[in-house]
Design a protein around this motif. Structure first.
Motif, PDB file in Angstrom:
ATOM      1  N   ARG A 111     -11.025 -35.867   0.807  1.00  0.00           N
ATOM      2  CA  ARG A 111     -11.124 -36.854   1.309  1.00  0.00           C
ATOM      3  C   ARG A 111     -12.437 -36.811   1.965  1.00  0.00           C
ATOM      4  O   ARG A 111     -13.509 -37.519   1.442  1.00  0.00           O
ATOM      5  CB  ARG A 111      -9.771 -38.417   1.057  1.00  0.00           C
ATOM      6  CG  ARG A 111      -8.778 -37.899   0.353  1.00  0.00           C
ATOM      7  CD  ARG A 111      -7.970 -37.643   1.123  1.00  0.00           C
ATOM      8  NE  ARG A 111      -7.739 -39.176   2.756  1.00  0.00           N
ATOM      9  CZ  ARG A 111      -7.514 -38.814   3.658  1.00  0.00           C
ATOM     10  NH1 ARG A 111      -6.900 -37.835   3.858  1.00  0.00           N
ATOM     11  NH2 ARG A 111      -7.827 -39.745   5.081  1.00  0.00           N
ATOM     12  N   TYR A 112     -12.982 -35.883   3.126  1.00  0.00           N
ATOM     13  CA  TYR A 112     -13.598 -35.517   3.665  1.00  0.00           C
ATOM     14  C   TYR A 112     -14.838 -35.228   2.803  1.00  0.00           C
ATOM     15  O   TYR A 112     -15.836 -36.108   3.425  1.00  0.00           O
ATOM     16  CB  TYR A 112     -13.474 -34.933   4.933  1.00  0.00           C
ATOM     17  CG  TYR A 112     -11.918 -36.231   5.724  1.00  0.00           C
ATOM     18  CD1 TYR A 112     -12.657 -37.779   6.456  1.00  0.00           C
ATOM     19  CD2 TYR A 112     -10.839 -35.604   5.739  1.00  0.00           C
ATOM     20  CE1 TYR A 112     -11.519 -37.718   7.621  1.00  0.00           C
ATOM     21  CE2 TYR A 112      -9.849 -35.946   6.695  1.00  0.00           C
ATOM     22  CZ  TYR A 112      -9.937 -36.994   6.997  1.00  0.00           C
ATOM     23  OH  TYR A 112      -9.344 -37.952   7.791  1.00  0.00           O
TER      24      TYR A 112
ATOM     25  N   VAL B 103     -10.503 -30.835   8.398  1.00  0.00           N
ATOM     26  CA  VAL B 103     -11.989 -31.787   8.374  1.00  0.00           C
ATOM     27  C   VAL B 103     -12.797 -30.658   8.682  1.00  0.00           C
ATOM     28  O   VAL B 103     -13.607 -30.911   7.510  1.00  0.00           O
ATOM     29  CB  VAL B 103     -11.496 -32.732   8.973  1.00  0.00           C
ATOM     30  CG1 VAL B 103     -12.412 -33.628   8.868  1.00  0.00           C
ATOM     31  CG2 VAL B 103     -10.071 -33.682   8.760  1.00  0.00           C
ATOM     32  N   GLU B 104     -13.117 -30.373   9.413  1.00  0.00           N
ATOM     33  CA  GLU B 104     -14.514 -29.734   9.976  1.00  0.00           C
ATOM     34  C   GLU B 104     -13.917 -28.060   8.831  1.00  0.00           C
ATOM     35  O   GLU B 104     -15.428 -28.458   8.202  1.00  0.00           O
ATOM     36  CB  GLU B 104     -13.737 -29.154  11.556  1.00  0.00           C
ATOM     37  CG  GLU B 104     -14.173 -30.030  11.980  1.00  0.00           C
ATOM     38  CD  GLU B 104     -14.024 -29.517  13.643  1.00  0.00           C
ATOM     39  OE1 GLU B 104     -13.761 -28.021  13.717  1.00  0.00           O
ATOM     40  OE2 GLU B 104     -13.837 -30.358  14.598  1.00  0.00           O
ATOM     41  N   THR B 105     -13.431 -27.643   8.762  1.00  0.00           N
ATOM     42  CA  THR B 105     -13.551 -26.921   7.536  1.00  0.00           C
ATOM     43  C   THR B 105     -13.507 -27.869   6.042  1.00  0.00           C
ATOM     44  O   THR B 105     -14.813 -26.409   5.426  1.00  0.00           O
ATOM     45  CB  THR B 105     -12.395 -25.510   7.287  1.00  0.00           C
ATOM     46  OG1 THR B 105     -11.791 -25.089   8.062  1.00  0.00           O
ATOM     47  CG2 THR B 105     -12.520 -24.549   6.456  1.00  0.00           C
ATOM     48  N   THR B 106     -13.340 -27.919   5.765  1.00  0.00           N
ATOM     49  CA  THR B 106     -14.019 -28.829   4.726  1.00  0.00           C
ATOM     50  C   THR B 106     -15.242 -28.960   4.417  1.00  0.00           C
ATOM     51  O   THR B 106     -16.291 -28.836   3.713  1.00  0.00           O
ATOM     52  CB  THR B 106     -12.649 -29.645   3.989  1.00  0.00           C
ATOM     53  OG1 THR B 106     -10.956 -29.859   3.857  1.00  0.00           O
ATOM     54  CG2 THR B 106     -13.534 -30.758   3.330  1.00  0.00           C
ATOM     55  N   LEU B 107     -15.304 -29.347   5.450  1.00  0.00           N
ATOM     56  CA  LEU B 107     -16.994 -30.267   5.639  1.00  0.00           C
ATOM     57  C   LEU B 107     -18.194 -29.249   5.662  1.00  0.00           C
ATOM     58  O   LEU B 107     -19.004 -29.263   4.750  1.00  0.00           O
ATOM     59  CB  LEU B 107     -17.273 -31.018   7.020  1.00  0.00           C
ATOM     60  CG  LEU B 107     -16.644 -32.655   7.111  1.00  0.00           C
ATOM     61  CD1 LEU B 107     -16.868 -32.789   8.360  1.00  0.00           C
ATOM     62  CD2 LEU B 107     -17.131 -33.322   6.499  1.00  0.00           C
ATOM     63  N   ARG B 108     -17.714 -28.630   6.000  1.00  0.00           N
ATOM     64  CA  ARG B 108     -18.333 -27.279   6.384  1.00  0.00           C
ATOM     65  C   ARG B 108     -18.724 -25.980   4.751  1.00  0.00           C
ATOM     66  O   ARG B 108     -20.252 -26.372   4.450  1.00  0.00           O
ATOM     67  CB  ARG B 108     -18.166 -25.945   7.707  1.00  0.00           C
ATOM     68  CG  ARG B 108     -18.311 -26.708   8.891  1.00  0.00           C
ATOM     69  CD  ARG B 108     -18.198 -25.361   9.940  1.00  0.00           C
ATOM     70  NE  ARG B 108     -18.443 -26.092  11.264  1.00  0.00           N
ATOM     71  CZ  ARG B 108     -19.511 -26.878  11.950  1.00  0.00           C
ATOM     72  NH1 ARG B 108     -21.418 -26.252  11.273  1.00  0.00           N
ATOM     73  NH2 ARG B 108     -19.904 -26.935  12.760  1.00  0.00           N
ATOM     74  N   ALA B 109     -17.319 -26.746   4.063  1.00  0.00           N
ATOM     75  CA  ALA B 109     -17.604 -25.484   2.577  1.00  0.00           C
ATOM     76  C   ALA B 109     -18.479 -26.828   2.177  1.00  0.00           C
ATOM     77  O   ALA B 109     -18.880 -26.353   1.379  1.00  0.00           O
ATOM     78  CB  ALA B 109     -16.087 -25.807   2.161  1.00  0.00           C
TER      79      ALA B 109
END
Length: 291
Positions: free
Chosen positions: A243-244, A104-110
């Protein structure tokens, strides 16, 4: 469009009903779908330890017209990717909890790295000037987040409605005008119904904002793209972290909208808080506004 034929399912479901030699073929194929899809018939027969004629009989036993048809269906099955066909090592509970959070953190930062402030500000201008905002989303995450988008905009005083039914959306797209905005949510940007709806809305002049993969066909039909990251990992058992990223884009857009007319937004949010305090039976300054 060809009808769906899942060769892996058919082989697995009828394996115990096959002859002993055909079971060897089934086991050889199921043990390595990628090999079976790429190998020639001689190689498959050699791996299974059977004759080529057995491969021919096996093809018909599992619902294929001939060996060539079997090969085509195996190639199609292999296209889904090895992460859905091979065994994944067991993961400790604490480890996969951490892994979910990390992805989730990786997705948000990307996602943050792809966001362009000017694009969100342009989206704000389109929405603020609109007579009506329609939100379209299909599938698990997009359906849920279309409702979320409707809520975020509605509490800021925008005329907005979310829809998921493809027939209803086609009808609504045909009624849109240059004074309307259509927001389309799609993780992949390839859903045929959404592509058709975007084309209809564009025909009648509606502004189209999409939250999707910027390299997708849907992105090509948009006036404005707010990008999401959709790269998936080999850990197939958990829901998609994409989704995040989509929710992040919605939150940024909603915040930009609120700040674009700060005083009006503050008054509307105050009213929401006042109504909820009365409903909840008392004031609590730190409870969310309907979340």
């Amino acid at each position: 469009m060809n009808s769906l034929f899942d060769i892996v399912y058919h082989i697995r479901s009828c394996r115990d009903k096959l002859s002993s030699t055909e079971q060897k073929v089934a086991d050889a194929i199921l043990n390595d779908i990628a090999f079976a899809a790429a190998a020639n018939i001689d190689q498959i027969a050699a791996k299974a330890g059977v004759s080529i004629s057995t491969i021919s009989r096996f093809s018909k036993s599992v619902g294929c017209s001939d060996i060539r048809d079997l090969k085509l269906k195996l190639a199609s099955a292999n296209a889904v990717g090895s992460r859905f066909l091979s065994d994944v090592p067991a993961t400790e509970e604490s480890a996969f909890y951490t892994r979910i959070c990390s992805e989730v953190e990786t997705t948000l930062r990307a996602s943050l790295g792809r966001f362009v402030e000017a694009d969100f500000q342009q989206a704000v201008q389109h929405i603020t000037a609109a007579r009506m905002v329609y939100v379209a989303g299909m599938g698990g995450g997009s359906t849920m987040l279309a409702e979320e988008t409707q809520f975020r905009l509605a509490r800021l005083g925008f005329a907005v409605a979310a829809y998921h039914d493809p027939v209803v959306l086609r009808m609504l797209a045909a009624t849109m005008t240059p004074n309307d905005v259509l927001i389309i949510l799609s993780m992949t940007g390839v859903t045929p119904e959404l592509l058709a709806i975007a084309a209809i809305a564009r025909e009648y002049g509606a502004r189209i904002i999409v939250i999707t993969d910027p390299a997708s066909p849907l992105a090509q039909k948009a006036d404005l793209v707010l990008p999401v990251t959709t790269d998936e990992t080999d850990f197939i058992y958990k829901p998609s972290a994409a989704r995040y990223g989509m929710l992040f884009a919605i939150d940024v857009l909603a915040t930009e909208l609120a700040l674009s007319r700060r005083d009006q937004s503050k008054e509307l949010l105050r009213r929401v808080k006042f109504a909820l305090d009365e409903y909840r039976g008392g004031e609590n300054n730190r409870l969310p506004l309907g979340d």
